[in-house]
Design an enzyme around this catalytic site. Structure first.
Site: not given
Ligand code: NOJ
Ligand code: CA
Length: 554
Positions: A266, A212
Protein backbone atom coordinates in the site's frame (compact mmCIF):
# COMPACT_ATOMS: atom_id res chain seq x y z
CA UNK A 1 -13.92 -29.31 -5.58
CA UNK A 2 -10.54 -29.90 -7.13
CA UNK A 3 -7.49 -28.25 -5.62
CA UNK A 4 -5.77 -26.25 -8.31
CA UNK A 5 -2.18 -26.80 -9.34
CA UNK A 6 0.09 -23.91 -8.43
CA UNK A 7 0.50 -21.73 -11.51
CA UNK A 8 3.69 -19.72 -11.95
CA UNK A 9 3.30 -16.29 -10.40
CA UNK A 10 -0.43 -16.76 -9.84
CA UNK A 11 -0.61 -13.24 -8.41
CA UNK A 12 0.32 -11.47 -11.65
CA UNK A 13 -3.20 -11.86 -13.03
CA UNK A 14 -5.15 -12.86 -9.92
CA UNK A 15 -8.46 -11.47 -8.73
CA UNK A 16 -8.17 -11.00 -4.98
CA UNK A 17 -11.21 -10.27 -2.84
CA UNK A 18 -10.63 -8.04 0.17
CA UNK A 19 -12.31 -9.25 3.35
CA UNK A 20 -12.83 -6.68 6.08
CA UNK A 21 -13.20 -9.47 8.62
CA UNK A 22 -15.08 -7.40 11.18
CA UNK A 23 -17.85 -6.68 8.67
CA UNK A 24 -17.97 -9.74 6.43
CA UNK A 25 -19.87 -12.45 8.33
CA UNK A 26 -20.46 -13.06 12.03
CA UNK A 27 -20.30 -16.75 12.95
CA UNK A 28 -21.10 -16.60 16.67
CA UNK A 29 -23.73 -13.86 16.92
CA UNK A 30 -21.84 -11.21 18.87
CA UNK A 31 -22.33 -8.64 16.09
CA UNK A 32 -18.68 -8.77 15.00
CA UNK A 33 -17.48 -10.55 11.88
CA UNK A 34 -15.07 -13.41 12.54
CA UNK A 35 -13.02 -16.17 10.95
CA UNK A 36 -15.75 -18.79 11.42
CA UNK A 37 -18.17 -16.52 9.56
CA UNK A 38 -15.68 -16.05 6.75
CA UNK A 39 -15.00 -19.77 6.60
CA UNK A 40 -18.72 -20.42 6.16
CA UNK A 41 -18.73 -18.18 3.08
CA UNK A 42 -15.79 -19.74 1.23
CA UNK A 43 -18.12 -21.58 -1.13
CA UNK A 44 -19.73 -18.25 -1.97
CA UNK A 45 -16.31 -16.80 -2.79
CA UNK A 46 -15.25 -19.84 -4.79
CA UNK A 47 -18.47 -19.66 -6.78
CA UNK A 48 -17.94 -15.95 -7.40
CA UNK A 49 -14.64 -16.97 -8.97
CA UNK A 50 -11.95 -15.19 -7.00
CA UNK A 51 -8.38 -16.49 -6.87
CA UNK A 52 -7.49 -15.21 -3.43
CA UNK A 53 -8.62 -13.29 -0.38
CA UNK A 54 -6.85 -10.53 1.52
CA UNK A 55 -7.84 -10.29 5.18
CA UNK A 56 -7.58 -6.93 6.91
CA UNK A 57 -5.53 -7.28 10.12
CA UNK A 58 -6.85 -9.99 12.41
CA UNK A 59 -4.17 -9.93 15.10
CA UNK A 60 -4.92 -9.22 18.76
CA UNK A 61 -5.67 -5.52 18.89
CA UNK A 62 -7.48 -3.02 21.11
CA UNK A 63 -9.22 -1.97 17.83
CA UNK A 64 -8.38 1.73 18.14
CA UNK A 65 -8.03 1.64 14.34
CA UNK A 66 -9.82 -1.69 13.85
CA UNK A 67 -6.79 -3.92 13.77
CA UNK A 68 -4.22 -1.48 12.36
CA UNK A 69 -3.08 -1.16 15.98
CA UNK A 70 -1.46 -4.55 16.50
CA UNK A 71 -0.69 -5.73 20.03
CA UNK A 72 0.72 -9.15 19.04
CA UNK A 73 1.93 -9.89 15.50
CA UNK A 74 1.77 -13.67 15.81
CA UNK A 75 -1.67 -14.21 17.30
CA UNK A 76 -5.32 -13.91 16.27
CA UNK A 77 -7.76 -11.36 17.69
CA UNK A 78 -9.98 -13.28 20.17
CA UNK A 79 -13.12 -11.59 18.77
CA UNK A 80 -12.24 -13.16 15.41
CA UNK A 81 -11.12 -16.63 16.56
CA UNK A 82 -7.78 -18.20 17.34
CA UNK A 83 -4.84 -19.75 15.54
CA UNK A 84 -6.74 -23.03 15.12
CA UNK A 85 -9.60 -21.14 13.43
CA UNK A 86 -7.08 -19.40 11.21
CA UNK A 87 -5.43 -22.70 10.22
CA UNK A 88 -8.83 -24.20 9.44
CA UNK A 89 -9.67 -21.20 7.27
CA UNK A 90 -6.41 -21.48 5.32
CA UNK A 91 -6.91 -25.22 4.82
CA UNK A 92 -10.49 -24.79 3.58
CA UNK A 93 -9.49 -21.93 1.30
CA UNK A 94 -6.66 -23.99 -0.16
CA UNK A 95 -9.05 -26.89 -0.80
CA UNK A 96 -11.07 -24.50 -2.97
CA UNK A 97 -8.04 -23.12 -4.80
CA UNK A 98 -8.25 -19.79 -2.95
CA UNK A 99 -5.00 -18.15 -1.79
CA UNK A 100 -4.89 -16.29 1.53
CA UNK A 101 -3.12 -12.97 2.03
CA UNK A 102 -2.79 -11.33 5.42
CA UNK A 103 -2.20 -7.67 6.23
CA UNK A 104 1.15 -6.69 7.74
CA UNK A 105 1.42 -3.45 9.71
CA UNK A 106 5.11 -2.54 10.01
CA UNK A 107 4.99 1.24 10.37
CA UNK A 108 3.44 1.25 13.82
CA UNK A 109 1.92 -1.02 16.45
CA UNK A 110 -0.61 -0.63 19.26
CA UNK A 111 0.24 1.37 22.34
CA UNK A 112 -0.66 -1.87 24.15
CA UNK A 113 2.12 -3.82 22.39
CA UNK A 114 4.57 -5.06 25.08
CA UNK A 115 7.43 -3.14 23.42
CA UNK A 116 5.62 0.16 23.72
CA UNK A 117 4.56 -0.52 27.28
CA UNK A 118 8.21 -1.29 28.09
CA UNK A 119 9.28 1.92 26.34
CA UNK A 120 6.88 4.01 28.41
CA UNK A 121 8.22 2.43 31.60
CA UNK A 122 11.87 2.94 30.58
CA UNK A 123 13.99 6.09 30.72
CA UNK A 124 14.75 8.47 27.84
CA UNK A 125 17.68 7.14 25.82
CA UNK A 126 17.00 3.51 26.84
CA UNK A 127 17.08 0.61 24.37
CA UNK A 128 13.33 0.17 25.01
CA UNK A 129 12.61 3.72 23.80
CA UNK A 130 14.94 3.33 20.86
CA UNK A 131 12.46 0.96 19.15
CA UNK A 132 10.07 3.91 18.78
CA UNK A 133 10.54 7.59 17.98
CA UNK A 134 10.78 9.39 21.33
CA UNK A 135 12.09 12.98 21.47
CA UNK A 136 12.20 15.86 23.90
CA UNK A 137 9.75 18.62 23.08
CA UNK A 138 10.61 22.09 21.85
CA UNK A 139 9.99 25.24 23.88
CA UNK A 140 11.34 26.23 27.28
CA UNK A 141 9.77 23.27 29.07
CA UNK A 142 9.50 20.89 26.16
CA UNK A 143 5.82 21.77 25.91
CA UNK A 144 5.82 21.94 22.09
CA UNK A 145 5.94 18.90 19.77
CA UNK A 146 9.44 18.08 18.43
CA UNK A 147 8.46 19.06 14.86
CA UNK A 148 5.44 20.09 12.78
CA UNK A 149 4.47 16.65 11.45
CA UNK A 150 0.74 15.98 11.36
CA UNK A 151 -1.22 12.80 12.04
CA UNK A 152 -2.95 11.46 8.92
CA UNK A 153 -6.10 11.33 11.03
CA UNK A 154 -5.79 15.01 12.07
CA UNK A 155 -3.92 16.88 14.80
CA UNK A 156 -0.20 16.66 15.62
CA UNK A 157 1.72 13.44 14.96
CA UNK A 158 3.18 13.62 18.48
CA UNK A 159 1.78 12.85 21.92
CA UNK A 160 3.51 13.77 25.15
CA UNK A 161 4.10 11.08 27.76
CA UNK A 162 3.92 11.38 31.52
CA UNK A 163 6.89 10.24 33.59
CA UNK A 164 6.61 7.93 36.63
CA UNK A 165 6.73 10.95 38.95
CA UNK A 166 3.69 12.44 37.22
CA UNK A 167 5.66 15.15 35.38
CA UNK A 168 5.33 15.67 31.61
CA UNK A 169 7.96 13.66 29.77
CA UNK A 170 9.13 13.02 26.20
CA UNK A 171 6.94 12.96 23.11
CA UNK A 172 6.44 9.97 20.78
CA UNK A 173 5.66 9.98 17.08
CA UNK A 174 2.47 8.51 15.61
CA UNK A 175 1.49 9.16 12.02
CA UNK A 176 -1.99 7.81 12.76
CA UNK A 177 -3.86 7.61 16.06
CA UNK A 178 -2.05 8.27 19.35
CA UNK A 179 -2.75 4.58 20.07
CA UNK A 180 -0.50 3.67 17.09
CA UNK A 181 3.12 4.58 17.95
CA UNK A 182 5.51 4.53 14.97
CA UNK A 183 8.45 2.13 15.09
CA UNK A 184 12.02 3.35 14.71
CA UNK A 185 13.24 1.29 11.75
CA UNK A 186 16.82 2.46 12.39
CA UNK A 187 16.91 0.21 15.48
CA UNK A 188 17.97 -3.24 14.16
CA UNK A 189 15.59 -4.98 16.55
CA UNK A 190 12.64 -3.69 14.50
CA UNK A 191 13.56 -5.18 11.10
CA UNK A 192 14.66 -8.38 12.88
CA UNK A 193 11.25 -8.70 14.55
CA UNK A 194 9.36 -8.28 11.27
CA UNK A 195 11.48 -10.87 9.47
CA UNK A 196 10.45 -13.35 12.18
CA UNK A 197 6.81 -12.35 11.80
CA UNK A 198 6.92 -12.95 8.04
CA UNK A 199 8.41 -16.40 8.50
CA UNK A 200 5.91 -17.25 11.24
CA UNK A 201 2.96 -16.76 8.88
CA UNK A 202 4.67 -18.12 5.76
CA UNK A 203 5.46 -21.27 7.77
CA UNK A 204 1.74 -21.47 8.64
CA UNK A 205 0.82 -21.44 4.97
CA UNK A 206 -0.16 -17.89 4.06
CA UNK A 207 0.40 -16.96 0.43
CA UNK A 208 1.47 -13.38 0.97
CA UNK A 209 0.86 -10.06 2.66
CA UNK A 210 -0.64 -6.75 1.84
CA UNK A 211 1.76 -4.25 3.44
CA UNK A 212 0.22 -1.34 5.28
CA UNK A 213 1.72 2.15 4.70
CA UNK A 214 4.56 0.47 2.82
CA UNK A 215 6.06 3.86 1.92
CA UNK A 216 6.35 4.66 5.66
CA UNK A 217 8.64 2.84 8.12
CA UNK A 218 11.80 4.99 7.80
CA UNK A 219 11.79 8.66 8.74
CA UNK A 220 14.42 11.23 7.81
CA UNK A 221 17.10 10.80 10.54
CA UNK A 222 16.90 14.45 11.56
CA UNK A 223 13.10 14.63 11.62
CA UNK A 224 13.04 18.06 9.91
CA UNK A 225 9.88 20.16 9.73
CA UNK A 226 8.04 19.89 6.47
CA UNK A 227 7.48 23.05 4.48
CA UNK A 228 6.58 23.94 0.93
CA UNK A 229 7.08 20.37 -0.31
CA UNK A 230 4.39 17.75 0.12
CA UNK A 231 2.65 17.00 3.38
CA UNK A 232 4.93 15.22 5.92
CA UNK A 233 7.46 14.69 3.15
CA UNK A 234 10.30 13.66 5.50
CA UNK A 235 8.24 11.00 7.16
CA UNK A 236 7.52 8.86 4.07
CA UNK A 237 9.23 7.40 1.03
CA UNK A 238 12.75 7.55 2.44
CA UNK A 239 15.45 5.77 0.40
CA UNK A 240 16.20 3.21 3.15
CA UNK A 241 12.73 1.64 2.92
CA UNK A 242 13.67 -0.06 -0.33
CA UNK A 243 16.22 -2.23 1.50
CA UNK A 244 13.40 -3.59 3.65
CA UNK A 245 11.57 -4.85 0.57
CA UNK A 246 14.72 -6.35 -0.92
CA UNK A 247 15.14 -8.42 2.22
CA UNK A 248 11.44 -9.35 2.44
CA UNK A 249 11.37 -10.35 -1.22
CA UNK A 250 14.32 -12.63 -0.60
CA UNK A 251 12.50 -14.23 2.34
CA UNK A 252 9.32 -14.71 0.29
CA UNK A 253 11.25 -16.16 -2.64
CA UNK A 254 13.16 -18.53 -0.35
CA UNK A 255 9.90 -20.49 0.01
CA UNK A 256 10.28 -21.42 -3.66
CA UNK A 257 8.07 -21.40 -6.75
CA UNK A 258 5.66 -23.99 -5.29
CA UNK A 259 4.62 -21.46 -2.70
CA UNK A 260 4.84 -18.48 -5.07
CA UNK A 261 4.39 -15.95 -2.27
CA UNK A 262 3.47 -12.34 -3.03
CA UNK A 263 3.80 -9.00 -1.22
CA UNK A 264 1.42 -6.18 -2.15
CA UNK A 265 2.41 -2.69 -1.07
CA UNK A 266 0.00 0.00 0.00
CA UNK A 267 2.18 2.79 -1.35
CA UNK A 268 0.68 6.29 -1.40
CA UNK A 269 3.36 8.39 -3.06
CA UNK A 270 2.85 11.57 -5.08
CA UNK A 271 3.68 10.16 -8.53
CA UNK A 272 3.41 6.90 -10.43
CA UNK A 273 7.15 7.18 -11.08
CA UNK A 274 7.79 7.07 -7.33
CA UNK A 275 5.43 4.09 -7.06
CA UNK A 276 7.29 2.17 -9.76
CA UNK A 277 10.50 2.33 -7.68
CA UNK A 278 8.88 -0.05 -5.17
CA UNK A 279 8.26 -2.57 -7.95
CA UNK A 280 11.84 -3.07 -9.06
CA UNK A 281 12.63 -6.70 -9.82
CA UNK A 282 14.09 -7.46 -6.38
CA UNK A 283 11.55 -5.44 -4.37
CA UNK A 284 7.78 -5.78 -4.02
CA UNK A 285 6.06 -8.02 -6.56
CA UNK A 286 2.95 -5.82 -6.36
CA UNK A 287 1.67 -2.43 -5.22
CA UNK A 288 -1.81 -1.01 -5.63
CA UNK A 289 -2.29 1.42 -8.52
CA UNK A 290 -4.40 4.01 -6.65
CA UNK A 291 -4.08 6.63 -9.37
CA UNK A 292 -7.16 5.29 -11.19
CA UNK A 293 -9.23 5.18 -8.01
CA UNK A 294 -8.66 8.92 -7.62
CA UNK A 295 -10.09 9.81 -11.06
CA UNK A 296 -13.59 11.13 -11.45
CA UNK A 297 -15.94 9.61 -14.02
CA UNK A 298 -14.34 11.00 -17.15
CA UNK A 299 -13.09 9.08 -20.17
CA UNK A 300 -10.02 11.30 -20.67
CA UNK A 301 -8.97 11.11 -17.04
CA UNK A 302 -9.40 7.33 -16.99
CA UNK A 303 -7.41 6.93 -20.19
CA UNK A 304 -4.57 9.15 -18.99
CA UNK A 305 -4.39 7.21 -15.72
CA UNK A 306 -4.32 3.83 -17.48
CA UNK A 307 -1.60 5.16 -19.78
CA UNK A 308 0.46 6.18 -16.74
CA UNK A 309 0.14 2.68 -15.34
CA UNK A 310 1.43 1.07 -18.53
CA UNK A 311 4.16 3.64 -19.12
CA UNK A 312 5.57 3.64 -15.60
CA UNK A 313 4.76 0.20 -14.20
CA UNK A 314 3.93 -2.10 -17.09
CA UNK A 315 7.05 -0.96 -18.94
CA UNK A 316 9.30 -2.20 -16.13
CA UNK A 317 7.87 -5.71 -16.41
CA UNK A 318 6.01 -5.48 -13.10
CA UNK A 319 2.37 -6.46 -13.02
CA UNK A 320 -0.17 -3.66 -12.51
CA UNK A 321 -2.42 -4.12 -9.48
CA UNK A 322 -5.76 -2.45 -10.26
CA UNK A 323 -8.33 -1.50 -7.65
CA UNK A 324 -11.27 0.86 -7.34
CA UNK A 325 -12.31 0.37 -3.72
CA UNK A 326 -11.06 -0.57 -0.30
CA UNK A 327 -11.84 0.01 3.37
CA UNK A 328 -10.36 3.54 3.36
CA UNK A 329 -12.30 5.17 0.52
CA UNK A 330 -15.92 5.71 -0.40
CA UNK A 331 -17.38 2.79 -2.26
CA UNK A 332 -17.05 3.17 -6.05
CA UNK A 333 -20.85 3.28 -6.50
CA UNK A 334 -21.06 6.37 -4.29
CA UNK A 335 -17.97 8.09 -5.71
CA UNK A 336 -19.40 7.82 -9.22
CA UNK A 337 -22.87 8.78 -7.99
CA UNK A 338 -21.87 12.33 -7.05
CA UNK A 339 -23.78 14.75 -9.27
CA UNK A 340 -22.73 17.89 -7.45
CA UNK A 341 -19.68 18.10 -5.21
CA UNK A 342 -20.09 19.71 -1.83
CA UNK A 343 -17.56 22.31 -0.82
CA UNK A 344 -14.58 20.61 0.83
CA UNK A 345 -14.21 21.76 4.45
CA UNK A 346 -10.95 23.37 5.38
CA UNK A 347 -8.31 21.00 6.68
CA UNK A 348 -9.34 18.05 4.50
CA UNK A 349 -6.44 16.68 2.49
CA UNK A 350 -7.11 16.96 -1.31
CA UNK A 351 -6.51 13.23 -1.77
CA UNK A 352 -9.05 12.43 0.93
CA UNK A 353 -11.49 14.78 -0.78
CA UNK A 354 -11.07 12.84 -4.02
CA UNK A 355 -11.29 9.39 -2.48
CA UNK A 356 -14.19 10.21 -0.16
CA UNK A 357 -16.13 12.85 -2.13
CA UNK A 358 -19.32 14.25 -0.62
CA UNK A 359 -22.21 16.01 -2.27
CA UNK A 360 -25.51 15.28 -3.98
CA UNK A 361 -25.71 11.75 -5.33
CA UNK A 362 -27.76 9.74 -7.80
CA UNK A 363 -27.29 6.16 -6.62
CA UNK A 364 -28.78 4.50 -9.71
CA UNK A 365 -26.25 6.39 -11.80
CA UNK A 366 -23.46 5.36 -9.42
CA UNK A 367 -24.46 1.71 -9.78
CA UNK A 368 -24.51 1.95 -13.60
CA UNK A 369 -21.09 3.55 -13.66
CA UNK A 370 -19.55 1.19 -11.10
CA UNK A 371 -20.80 -1.79 -13.12
CA UNK A 372 -19.23 -0.32 -16.25
CA UNK A 373 -16.00 0.40 -14.37
CA UNK A 374 -15.88 -3.22 -13.19
CA UNK A 375 -15.89 -4.49 -16.77
CA UNK A 376 -13.25 -1.94 -17.73
CA UNK A 377 -10.99 -3.02 -14.88
CA UNK A 378 -11.45 -6.74 -15.39
CA UNK A 379 -10.46 -6.43 -19.05
CA UNK A 380 -7.11 -4.87 -18.19
CA UNK A 381 -4.03 -7.07 -17.94
CA UNK A 382 -2.70 -7.38 -14.40
CA UNK A 383 -3.99 -8.20 -10.95
CA UNK A 384 -7.30 -7.03 -9.55
CA UNK A 385 -8.40 -6.29 -6.00
CA UNK A 386 -12.13 -6.18 -5.24
CA UNK A 387 -13.49 -4.92 -1.95
CA UNK A 388 -16.25 -6.91 -0.24
CA UNK A 389 -19.66 -5.62 -1.31
CA UNK A 390 -18.48 -4.32 -4.69
CA UNK A 391 -19.84 -7.51 -6.23
CA UNK A 392 -23.33 -6.58 -5.05
CA UNK A 393 -23.05 -2.92 -6.09
CA UNK A 394 -23.30 -1.78 -2.49
CA UNK A 395 -23.28 2.01 -1.97
CA UNK A 396 -21.45 3.82 0.83
CA UNK A 397 -23.49 4.53 3.97
CA UNK A 398 -23.06 8.30 3.97
CA UNK A 399 -25.41 9.14 6.81
CA UNK A 400 -24.34 6.99 9.76
CA UNK A 401 -25.48 8.55 13.02
CA UNK A 402 -22.63 10.58 14.51
CA UNK A 403 -22.65 8.62 17.74
CA UNK A 404 -22.21 5.34 15.82
CA UNK A 405 -19.02 6.47 14.09
CA UNK A 406 -15.91 4.64 15.25
CA UNK A 407 -13.17 5.71 12.85
CA UNK A 408 -10.52 7.69 14.79
CA UNK A 409 -10.44 10.14 11.86
CA UNK A 410 -13.82 11.48 12.96
CA UNK A 411 -12.62 12.32 16.46
CA UNK A 412 -9.12 13.48 15.54
CA UNK A 413 -10.33 15.78 12.76
CA UNK A 414 -12.58 17.55 15.26
CA UNK A 415 -15.60 15.89 13.58
CA UNK A 416 -14.81 17.55 10.26
CA UNK A 417 -13.91 14.38 8.34
CA UNK A 418 -16.63 11.73 8.84
CA UNK A 419 -14.03 9.08 8.06
CA UNK A 420 -14.28 5.57 6.75
CA UNK A 421 -17.03 3.79 8.66
CA UNK A 422 -19.48 4.09 5.76
CA UNK A 423 -17.72 1.44 3.67
CA UNK A 424 -17.29 -0.84 6.70
CA UNK A 425 -20.94 -1.46 7.55
CA UNK A 426 -21.59 -5.22 7.93
CA UNK A 427 -22.68 -6.85 4.66
CA UNK A 428 -26.31 -7.70 3.83
CA UNK A 429 -26.40 -11.43 3.04
CA UNK A 430 -30.20 -11.66 3.08
CA UNK A 431 -33.12 -9.23 3.28
CA UNK A 432 -34.11 -10.59 6.71
CA UNK A 433 -34.59 -7.85 9.28
CA UNK A 434 -32.25 -7.95 12.28
CA UNK A 435 -28.83 -8.06 10.71
CA UNK A 436 -29.62 -8.89 7.06
CA UNK A 437 -28.08 -12.30 7.60
CA UNK A 438 -24.76 -10.87 8.81
CA UNK A 439 -25.21 -12.60 12.18
CA UNK A 440 -27.03 -15.89 12.86
CA UNK A 441 -30.79 -15.52 13.48
CA UNK A 442 -30.36 -16.10 17.23
CA UNK A 443 -27.63 -13.48 17.60
CA UNK A 444 -27.21 -11.85 21.00
CA UNK A 445 -25.90 -8.51 19.72
CA UNK A 446 -26.58 -6.04 16.93
CA UNK A 447 -24.03 -5.54 14.14
CA UNK A 448 -21.14 -3.36 15.34
CA UNK A 449 -22.15 -0.60 12.91
CA UNK A 450 -25.84 0.01 12.18
CA UNK A 451 -27.11 -1.13 8.77
CA UNK A 452 -29.59 1.13 6.97
CA UNK A 453 -32.96 -0.33 5.92
CA UNK A 454 -32.08 0.02 2.25
CA UNK A 455 -29.37 -2.65 2.68
CA UNK A 456 -32.24 -5.11 2.08
CA UNK A 457 -32.31 -3.99 -1.57
CA UNK A 458 -28.73 -5.22 -2.08
CA UNK A 459 -28.98 -8.58 -0.28
CA UNK A 460 -26.65 -11.22 -1.68
CA UNK A 461 -29.33 -13.94 -1.48
CA UNK A 462 -31.68 -11.99 -3.73
CA UNK A 463 -28.96 -11.27 -6.28
CA UNK A 464 -27.79 -14.87 -6.69
CA UNK A 465 -28.99 -16.20 -10.01
CA UNK A 466 -30.83 -12.99 -10.96
CA UNK A 467 -29.57 -12.31 -14.50
CA UNK A 468 -29.76 -8.55 -14.04
CA UNK A 469 -27.97 -8.38 -10.69
CA UNK A 470 -24.53 -6.92 -10.11
CA UNK A 471 -23.51 -10.20 -8.49
CA UNK A 472 -24.32 -12.05 -11.73
CA UNK A 473 -22.36 -9.49 -13.73
CA UNK A 474 -19.27 -10.01 -11.56
CA UNK A 475 -19.62 -13.77 -11.57
CA UNK A 476 -19.91 -13.86 -15.34
CA UNK A 477 -17.13 -11.35 -15.82
CA UNK A 478 -14.75 -13.37 -13.64
CA UNK A 479 -15.48 -16.47 -15.68
CA UNK A 480 -15.29 -14.68 -19.03
CA UNK A 481 -12.05 -13.02 -17.99
CA UNK A 482 -10.42 -16.43 -17.61
CA UNK A 483 -11.92 -17.73 -20.83
CA UNK A 484 -11.37 -14.74 -23.10
CA UNK A 485 -8.03 -13.25 -22.10
CA UNK A 486 -4.59 -14.76 -22.20
CA UNK A 487 -2.95 -13.64 -18.92
CA UNK A 488 0.39 -13.51 -20.72
CA UNK A 489 -1.03 -10.97 -23.16
CA UNK A 490 -0.23 -7.88 -21.17
CA UNK A 491 -0.72 -5.13 -23.74
CA UNK A 492 -3.77 -3.16 -24.77
CA UNK A 493 -4.27 -1.15 -27.96
CA UNK A 494 -6.53 1.89 -27.78
CA UNK A 495 -9.24 2.04 -30.42
CA UNK A 496 -9.61 5.72 -31.20
CA UNK A 497 -13.03 7.23 -31.69
CA UNK A 498 -12.50 10.80 -32.84
CA UNK A 499 -16.23 11.62 -32.69
CA UNK A 500 -16.82 10.31 -29.20
CA UNK A 501 -14.46 11.76 -26.59
CA UNK A 502 -16.72 10.21 -23.93
CA UNK A 503 -16.15 6.62 -25.11
CA UNK A 504 -13.04 4.59 -24.26
CA UNK A 505 -12.29 1.46 -26.21
CA UNK A 506 -9.30 -0.84 -26.35
CA UNK A 507 -8.40 -4.19 -27.75
CA UNK A 508 -6.71 -6.97 -25.83
CA UNK A 509 -6.21 -10.05 -27.95
CA UNK A 510 -9.48 -10.86 -29.69
CA UNK A 511 -11.56 -8.86 -27.27
CA UNK A 512 -12.56 -5.21 -27.49
CA UNK A 513 -13.58 -3.52 -24.26
CA UNK A 514 -15.69 -0.42 -24.71
CA UNK A 515 -16.89 1.95 -22.03
CA UNK A 516 -19.47 4.66 -22.67
CA UNK A 517 -18.86 7.31 -20.02
CA UNK A 518 -21.46 9.73 -21.31
CA UNK A 519 -25.24 9.45 -21.57
CA UNK A 520 -25.47 9.03 -25.37
CA UNK A 521 -25.84 5.45 -26.64
CA UNK A 522 -22.99 4.08 -28.75
CA UNK A 523 -23.07 1.51 -31.54
CA UNK A 524 -19.77 -0.42 -31.67
CA UNK A 525 -18.47 -0.96 -35.22
CA UNK A 526 -19.28 -4.42 -36.59
CA UNK A 527 -15.59 -5.36 -36.94
CA UNK A 528 -15.16 -5.31 -33.17
CA UNK A 529 -17.24 -8.47 -33.08
CA UNK A 530 -20.23 -9.67 -31.08
CA UNK A 531 -21.10 -8.59 -27.57
CA UNK A 532 -20.08 -11.25 -25.04
CA UNK A 533 -20.93 -9.36 -21.88
CA UNK A 534 -22.40 -5.94 -21.14
CA UNK A 535 -23.01 -4.03 -17.94
CA UNK A 536 -26.46 -3.01 -19.23
CA UNK A 537 -28.70 -4.63 -21.81
CA UNK A 538 -27.81 -3.37 -25.32
CA UNK A 539 -30.71 -1.91 -27.31
CA UNK A 540 -30.73 -2.93 -30.97
CA UNK A 541 -26.95 -3.41 -30.99
CA UNK A 542 -26.34 -0.07 -29.29
CA UNK A 543 -24.86 0.29 -25.84
CA UNK A 544 -26.80 2.68 -23.63
CA UNK A 545 -24.94 5.49 -21.85
CA UNK A 546 -22.82 4.64 -18.79
CA UNK A 547 -22.31 1.09 -20.00
CA UNK A 548 -19.34 -1.13 -20.74
CA UNK A 549 -19.17 -4.22 -22.91
CA UNK A 550 -16.74 -6.89 -24.04
CA UNK A 551 -16.96 -7.83 -27.71
CA UNK A 552 -15.16 -10.69 -29.36
CA UNK A 553 -14.20 -10.87 -33.00
CA UNK A 554 -14.79 -14.22 -34.60
C1 NOJ B 1 -3.78 2.23 5.88
C2 NOJ B 1 -4.92 1.34 6.22
O1 NOJ B 1 -5.52 0.86 5.06
C3 NOJ B 1 -5.85 2.17 7.09
O2 NOJ B 1 -7.09 1.54 7.28
C4 NOJ B 1 -5.15 2.45 8.39
O3 NOJ B 1 -5.95 3.31 9.18
C5 NOJ B 1 -3.80 3.12 8.16
N1 NOJ B 1 -3.06 2.52 7.08
C6 NOJ B 1 -2.95 3.05 9.40
O4 NOJ B 1 -2.56 1.72 9.64
CA1 CA C 1 -18.58 -12.81 15.86
Amino acid sequence: MTPQQPAAQWWRSAVVYQVYVRSFADGNGDGIGDLAGLRSKLDYLADLGVDGIWLNPCYPSPQADHGYDVADYTGIEPDYGDLAAFDALVADARARGIKVLMDLVPNHCSDQHPWFQAALAAAPGSPERSRFVFRDGRGADGELPPNNWQSMFGGPAWTRTTDADGRPGQWYLHFFDAAQPDFNWRDPEVPAMFEKVLRFWFDRGVDGFRIDVAHGLYKHPELPDWSGGHFNEHGFDQPEVHDVYRSWRAIADSYGPERDITLVGEVWVPTVTALAAYLRADELPQAFFFDLLLQNWDAGNFRASIDRAFAEIGATGATITWTLSNHDVHRAVSRYAVTRLAEVPEGIDPQVARSRPRGETDVARGVRRARAAALLLLALPGAQFLYQGEEIGLPEVLDLPDDARQDPTWRRSGRVDPGRDGCRVPLPWTSEPGSFGFSPADATAKPWLPQPDWFADYAVADQLGDPSSTHTLYREALRARKALFDPGDDAIVWLDLPDRADVLAFRRGDVACVVVFGAEPFAPPAEWGAIELASREPEAGRLPGETAAWLRRP
